[in-house]
Design an enzyme around this catalytic site. Structure first.
Site, mmCIF file in Angstrom:
data_model
loop_
_atom_site.group_PDB
_atom_site.id
_atom_site.type_symbol
_atom_site.label_atom_id
_atom_site.label_comp_id
_atom_site.label_asym_id
_atom_site.label_seq_id
_atom_site.Cartn_x
_atom_site.Cartn_y
_atom_site.Cartn_z
ATOM 1 N N ARG A 1 1.024 -1.061 0.200
ATOM 2 C CA ARG A 1 0.021 -0.046 0.124
ATOM 3 C C ARG A 1 0.879 1.266 0.085
ATOM 4 O O ARG A 1 1.999 1.053 0.637
ATOM 5 C CB ARG A 1 -1.013 -0.009 1.372
ATOM 6 C CG ARG A 1 -2.116 -1.088 1.325
ATOM 7 C CD ARG A 1 -3.108 -0.578 0.056
ATOM 8 N NE ARG A 1 -4.066 -1.617 0.087
ATOM 9 C CZ ARG A 1 -4.310 -2.588 -0.562
ATOM 10 N NH1 ARG A 1 -3.591 -3.041 -1.264
ATOM 11 N NH2 ARG A 1 -5.585 -3.325 -0.334
ATOM 12 N N GLU B 1 -3.726 7.918 -5.156
ATOM 13 C CA GLU B 1 -3.772 7.110 -6.294
ATOM 14 C C GLU B 1 -4.944 7.612 -7.182
ATOM 15 O O GLU B 1 -6.004 7.486 -6.644
ATOM 16 C CB GLU B 1 -3.982 5.467 -6.248
ATOM 17 C CG GLU B 1 -2.706 4.661 -5.694
ATOM 18 C CD GLU B 1 -3.020 3.488 -5.424
ATOM 19 O OE1 GLU B 1 -1.801 2.684 -4.710
ATOM 20 O OE2 GLU B 1 -4.107 2.547 -5.455
ATOM 21 N N HIS C 1 -1.467 0.295 -9.583
ATOM 22 C CA HIS C 1 -2.023 -0.724 -8.705
ATOM 23 C C HIS C 1 -2.665 -1.821 -9.446
ATOM 24 O O HIS C 1 -3.946 -2.046 -9.298
ATOM 25 C CB HIS C 1 -3.009 -0.174 -7.829
ATOM 26 C CG HIS C 1 -3.426 -0.486 -6.425
ATOM 27 N ND1 HIS C 1 -3.708 0.001 -5.338
ATOM 28 C CD2 HIS C 1 -3.060 -1.983 -6.061
ATOM 29 C CE1 HIS C 1 -3.783 -0.755 -4.331
ATOM 30 N NE2 HIS C 1 -3.434 -1.706 -4.777
#
Length: 343
Positions: free
Chosen positions: A259, A288, A307
């Protein structure tokens, strides 16, 4: 006449079967954030789907019926207002392993269970971790740019990358994904160090040739590549900061597939700018996506991906299946292992 009657019976049977299905709330269908249309059939086997807009437009019709919320990558947002409007809600199913987007204390106060889908994406995520390490070590993104550039007239034969084979990999977080990475790294004959809350069994260490570092500093000082594979918790927030980056070799690369907030990004920018470490390869950041003027976006010693750890079609379908099967089990009162409890 018989054929017409038969069709009518089949329609009635389908209607009765649909009436017996529990109702599941999803955010919306398709697009960049919605539940993928091609996986809807998995949900429809067991639930009648109600999308959020449909629910909000007619709460009286659905509020008593909905027993399940299926979250597809944090959508829809769970807050007190939504929970108050669903008095018969029994379970919130969350895709993926991480649940840092959920207020578990709030949800549990309503007697609602939370499930997740751990381990389904382990291999896909481990593959991305290895891909980032290889891409950074072998200068793949920059090499592609040079090879494709209209300005390129020759190749610099003295431009070199780093070896993966027999290099030292430090894995911080040796859970199931971390162990999957170690299995892959063994094939490269890498020297594997790991730091974890709990030491793994001796036979597991032996199987991948991993050495346990009870002190994370020892791992940071020895590793050519440091791979972060931890859950985001209060203890791991900014686990890698200025001090930790200073412990790393100036030739080392940091890879983060956990993360974004596990790394202090300001400290990372400073370390990369000052060549305190050689490079970083990040599948996760915070936020993000990053603001379009963020310095990480233009650094040549940084690789960023959006991601995509478990983003394969096969894996995502398995996640959808696990999401649905967990929710079904809770509705039917069957025991499952993927229950998340409030700390």
């Amino acid at each position: 006449m018989l054929a017409v009657a038969s069709r009518a019976v089949r329609r009635l049977r389908r209607t009765l079967e649909m009436d017996e299905l529990a109702y599941a709330l999803l955010s919306h269908t398709g697009g960049s954030f919605g539940f993928p249309e091609k996986y809807e059939f998995i949900v429809k086997r067991h639930f009648q789907i109600v999308y959020l807009e449909e629910f909000l437009n007619d709460k009286d019709a659905y509020s008593q019926k909905i027993q399940v919320i299926l979250l597809w990558w944090h959508m829809p947002k769970i807050d007190r207002e939504l929970l108050e409007s669903l008095p018969n809600l029994k379970v919130i199913g969350s895709s993926g392993a991480g649940v840092d987007h959920l207020d578990l204390q709030l949800i549990s106060s309503y007697g609602i269970k939370v499930t997740n889908t751990p381990h389904v994406g382990d291999d896909a995520t481990a593959d991305v971790g290895m891909a980032l390490m290889l891409s950074s070590a072998k200068n793949i993104p920059e090499g592609n740019r040079i090879a494709c550039s209209p300005e390129t007239s020759h190749f610099d034969l003295n431009w070199v990358g780093d070896d993966i084979t027999e290099a030292t990999l430090g894995i911080i977080g040796m859970g199931s994904i971390g162990y999957s990475i170690a299995l892959r790294a063994k094939a490269f004959r890498m020297n594997i160090l790991y730091h974890n809350r709990q030491r793994r069994k001796p036979e597991e260490e032996l199987a991948v040739g991993a050495l346990y570092c009870s002190n994370m500093a020892d791992l940071l000082q020895q590793s050519d590549f440091v791979m972060l594979v931890v859950n985001l918790t209060p203890e791991t927030h900014k686990l890698i900061g200025k001090h930790e980056l200073q412990l790393m070799k100036p030739t080392a690369t940091l890879i983060n597939i956990s993360r974004g907030p596990v790394v202090d990004q300001d400290a990372l920018v400073e370390a990369l700018t000052n060549r305190r470490i050689k490079a970083a390869a990040l599948d996760v950041t915070y936020p993000e996506p990053l603001p379009r003027n963020h310095p990480l976006l233009t650094m040549k010693n940084v690789i960023l991906t959006p991601h995509i750890g478990n983003a394969t079609d096969k894996t995502r379908q398995k996640i959808a299946e696990k999401l649905v099967s967990n929710a079904c089990a809770i509705i039917k009162g069957f025991p499952i292992t993927d229950i998340v409890t409030a700390p």
